[in-house]
Structures are given as C-alpha cells and as structure tokens.
Design an enzyme around this catalytic site. Structure first.
Site, PDB file in Angstrom:
ATOM      1  N   ARG A 317     -15.168  32.218 -41.870  1.00 21.55           N
ATOM      2  CA  ARG A 317     -15.518  32.227 -43.551  1.00 21.55           C
ATOM      3  C   ARG A 317     -14.457  31.952 -44.329  1.00 21.55           C
ATOM      4  NH1 ARG A 317     -17.481  36.101 -46.152  1.00 21.55           N
ATOM      5  NH2 ARG A 317     -18.935  34.754 -47.253  1.00 21.55           N
ATOM      6  N   TYR A 321     -15.256  28.728 -46.373  1.00 23.40           N
ATOM      7  CA  TYR A 321     -15.764  28.835 -47.763  1.00 23.40           C
ATOM      8  C   TYR A 321     -14.837  29.350 -48.551  1.00 23.40           C
ATOM      9  CZ  TYR A 321     -20.205  29.186 -44.642  1.00 23.40           C
ATOM     10  OH  TYR A 321     -21.119  29.224 -43.926  1.00 23.40           O
ATOM     11  N   CYS A 346      -4.279  27.352 -33.630  1.00 22.34           N
ATOM     12  CA  CYS A 346      -3.560  26.305 -34.203  1.00 22.34           C
ATOM     13  C   CYS A 346      -4.102  25.573 -35.190  1.00 22.34           C
ATOM     14  CB  CYS A 346      -3.125  25.214 -32.895  1.00 22.34           C
ATOM     15  SG  CYS A 346      -2.454  26.327 -31.450  1.00 22.34           S
TER      16      CYS A 346
END
Ligand SMILES: *Cc1c(COP(=O)(O)O)cnc(C)c1O
Length: 417
Positions: A317, A321, A346
């Site tokens: 998340r 976002y 990475c």
C-alpha cells in the site's frame, strides 16, 4: 493510537487481545499478519447498527482480505459476499458461503468465470457493459439457465480519494455510462436468458465525504424510477463499498453513522432492498503486520534506517497508493528517533514510512505496522523470491494459524524444466 481497542500495550508490550505480540513472533516467526477476531466482529457490528433501520443485505467484499477464516467470520455473522473473480468465488464457497448469498462483480469477466458463477447459482452477476450482457445471456442459454443480473452504473461522481481508488468517475473503466442506459434497457428486453434484478454502483474506496454517496445514490434512484416505469422489477439497489477507516490518527475517518444519517432517509422511501459491499471498513484495523528489525543503519548525511524483514511484497500500500500506516514498536521506548522504515526488496519504493518519529528500538526487536488488514496480505507477492507470510487469528487468548508461511518448494511447484 488507533480505532481498534484490540491492539494495546499491556505493561510495555503491544498485545493483540490477550496475546503478547513477542510471543506470537517467537511461535510463528516473522513477517506475520496478526488479526483480531473480536475487531472483525466489532466493525461488523458498528456497520450493522448504523444501518439497522434500513432493509439491507451486507455482502462483505472479499478482495479486501480473502483469508478463508476471515470470510467465514463474516458469513457466520450473516453477511453474503461480493466476489471479483472465479478465484474469489471459489474461496467464498470454500469458506462455506452459499452461492445464493454471493454476488459477482468484475469489469472483465471471462466466459469461463461467467459459466462458473451461473452454474454455481450465485445471487447475481453485476454486468459492466453491453457486450458483457450479451455474453452472459449467451452463456446462460448454453447452460439452459436464466441469469439474474444487476447493471453497474458509472454515476460520474469523482470522489475525493487517492486517484488509484476512485471508480465512479466517467474517466474510469468501471460500469456503464448513464448515456448508454436506453440502449442497455432495450437490449435487456430482447435478451432471452437474462433477468434484471438490480442496479449497482461502487464509487471508490476510502471515501470520507458522505455527499459523494448522496450524489451517486440520487442518480441511481432516478434510474431505478425509470427502470420500474419500463416494467423491470428491480429487487436490489447496490450502493457498493468504499466506507472509510482511520489509518492516521491525524486524519480520522468520518464515522459510519454520518453515512447512515444521509443514506437512510434517501433510500428508505424507495422501498427496495439495499446491498452494501464493505471491504476495508470491516478488516483494515483488525490486523497488524508484525516484522522484525534486521538492521539499523545511518548514512553519511546522518539519516537513519530501520531495515525490516517485511516490505512491499507483504504490504504494497505505501508503494502503490502512498498510504500512511502507523508503526509501533512492540516494546515501548521512551527515547525516539527519526528514521526511514524500509523493507528488504530491491526497489526504492520498498518503504513503509519515511522520516518517521519512532521508538528507538534495537536490532532484533519487533515493529507492528498497524491497519494492515485490508489490501495487504491479499496483495502479497513472491517478487524477489519472497515467501508469503503466515497469518494468525487471535480471539481472547486463543491463537489459530489460519495461513501457513509459504515454503521454497511452493515457490517452484508450478514450474518445469
Ligand atoms: C473493492 C470493491 C468493494 C470494497 O471496497 P472497500 O473500499 O474495501 O469497501 C466493493 N465493491 C466492489 C465492486 C469493489 O470492487
């Protein structure tokens, strides 16, 4: 610190319900998703109490957290399910949800998925285009069935939320435009294997202002009137999910009661059964992601990093976002530092927080990434060869392992050389 009172410090250690998070980490390892069963039940109860006076059917949107035990918890509380794919339909039925209580959404349903949903006997499919309606009718015909459908309408309401989670805007791919409706209704009259039983919308997620629902619902009610005037007997008005939760105590979510106060007077006079599809609201604050600090380091500018054993592969998340998650040290610390809290993957976007004031925990200690119940475990991936984490469900002092940690063997099980 949070909306839920089920993650609290007992003494100087963070607990879930009656269970100490340190002990869970020792028993099950990290990263670990820890879900409070009571918190799931509490948010469900809040929602149902708010909408008590409105005849409705709540369908938990399983994509937010589709762990079988989570789905089963809501099914036992009387919820149906909103599913988005054949896989989610399978999960819901495996969790014991009867198909008559499942509604099937999705902007791109494959013919196999439509056939699976129809032959399973779901309550309805929510169609998102003229072409899809034709497909559903054809497939229903092949199966000698009549398909019950709702049409998902794009109400062209741009809800103020993150642009990646707004879905009721005419720019977006979701639903059928109002302008197309005359053609849709004409088609519905002709298609032999379809029965229109619902009108549907879903305007986005994490929507703080009830007025967006009011605007979109008002449009849906107008369409309901014209559909009824045309002789369609509509049973359900589905106003979707999207109800907000608090991730950041500085930005508290609008209480669900504010939505109910606006929506009940609007919907009650229509005399129709309303469907709600909450996802996030039911699960977001019921889980934490428990992770261990592998390393602490400081660069030449004096910047501090906490390098964790969890990252974007477990909770995407923040990367996807720009979401805020509170982060608590499992052991309370008086001394604080400012640090970037980052994962082992990475990618530069692999961080949970930048420049965050946090307890000065030592290497080897645990952190809890709060509000990790929605769109977290379900979005986990094997990128970088990472194993999806284990999940536990806590009720009082009882702990159940509800998903085992993946193994290296599982990483390659579908491949051949
Ligand atoms: C994602 C989704 C939901 C749930 O959204 P939340 O913001 O988690 O409440 C409900 N209905 C549909 C159609 C969805 O796609």
């Amino acid at each position: 610190m949070l909306e839920s009172n089920l993650f609290q410090y007992t003494g100087s250690t963070l607990s879930c319900d009656e269970v100490n998070l340190n002990e869970l980490a020792v028993t099950f390892g990290t990263p670990l998703f820890v879900t409070s069963s009571k918190s799931l039940i509490q948010s469900h109860r809040n929602f149902e109490q708010a909408f008590e006076t409105l005849p409705h059917f709540t369908c938990y949107s399983v994509k937010a957290n589709y762990n079988l035990s989570v789905i089963k918890t809501f099914a036992e509380l009387g919820c149906g399910c909103d599913v988005n794919s054949g896989g989610e339909l399978y999960r819901a039925m495996q969790a014991g949800v009867v198909p008559e209580r499942i509604i099937f959404a999705g902007v791109g349903k494959k013919p196999e998925e439509i056939a699976y949903a129809l032959s399973s006997g779901v309550l309805m499919l929510k169609a998102e285009s003229l072409s899809e309606l034709k497909s559903i009718s054809r497939i229903a015909g092949e199966l000698s069935l009549t398909a019950s459908v709702a049409i998902r309408i794009n109400p062209d309401v741009t809800a103020e939320t993150h642009p990646y989670i707004t879905t009721g805007d005419s720019k977006e791919k979701f639903g059928i435009d109002e302008a197309e409706l005359p053609e849709v209704f004409a088609l519905l009259r002709q298609l032999p294997h379809i029965r229109l039983i619902g009108l549907d919308m879903h305007i986005g997620s994490q929507i703080f202002d009830p007025e967006y629902y009011v605007a979109a619902t008002t449009k849906l009610l107008t369409i309901l009137n014209s559909a009824q005037a045309m002789g369609f007997s509509i049973e359900f008005l589905d106003i979707g999910g999207g109800f907000p939760v608090t991730y950041d105590p500085l930005k508290p979510a609008t209480p669900i009661q504010r939505f109910a106060e606006k929506l009940i007077p609007l919907l009650l006079p229509a005399g129709i059964k309303v469907i709600f599809e909450p996802g996030r609201y039911f699960v977001a604050n019921a889980s934490v992601l428990l992770t261990r600090i592998l390393y602490k380091k400081r660069n030449h500018t004096g910047k501090e990093f906490f390098v964790l054993d969890a990252g974007m592969t477990e909770l995407i998340r923040p990367a996807l976002y720009q979401s805020h998650h509170e982060i608590q040290t499992v052991t309370l610390h008086d001394k604080t530092i400012i640090a970037d809290v980052v994962g082992p993957v990475c990618e530069s976007s692999d961080f949970f927080a930048r420049h965050r004031l946090i307890g000065d925990a030592a290497e080897g200690e645990l952190l809890a990434v709060m509000s990790s119940g929605a769109y977290a475990a379900v979005m986990s991936s094997n990128y970088n060869g990472r194993l999806r984490p284990a999940e536990v469900l806590v009720d009082g002092s009882e702990v159940k392992l509800v998903r085992q940690r993946e193994t290296y063997e599982q990483l390659v099980q579908n491949e051949q050389m």
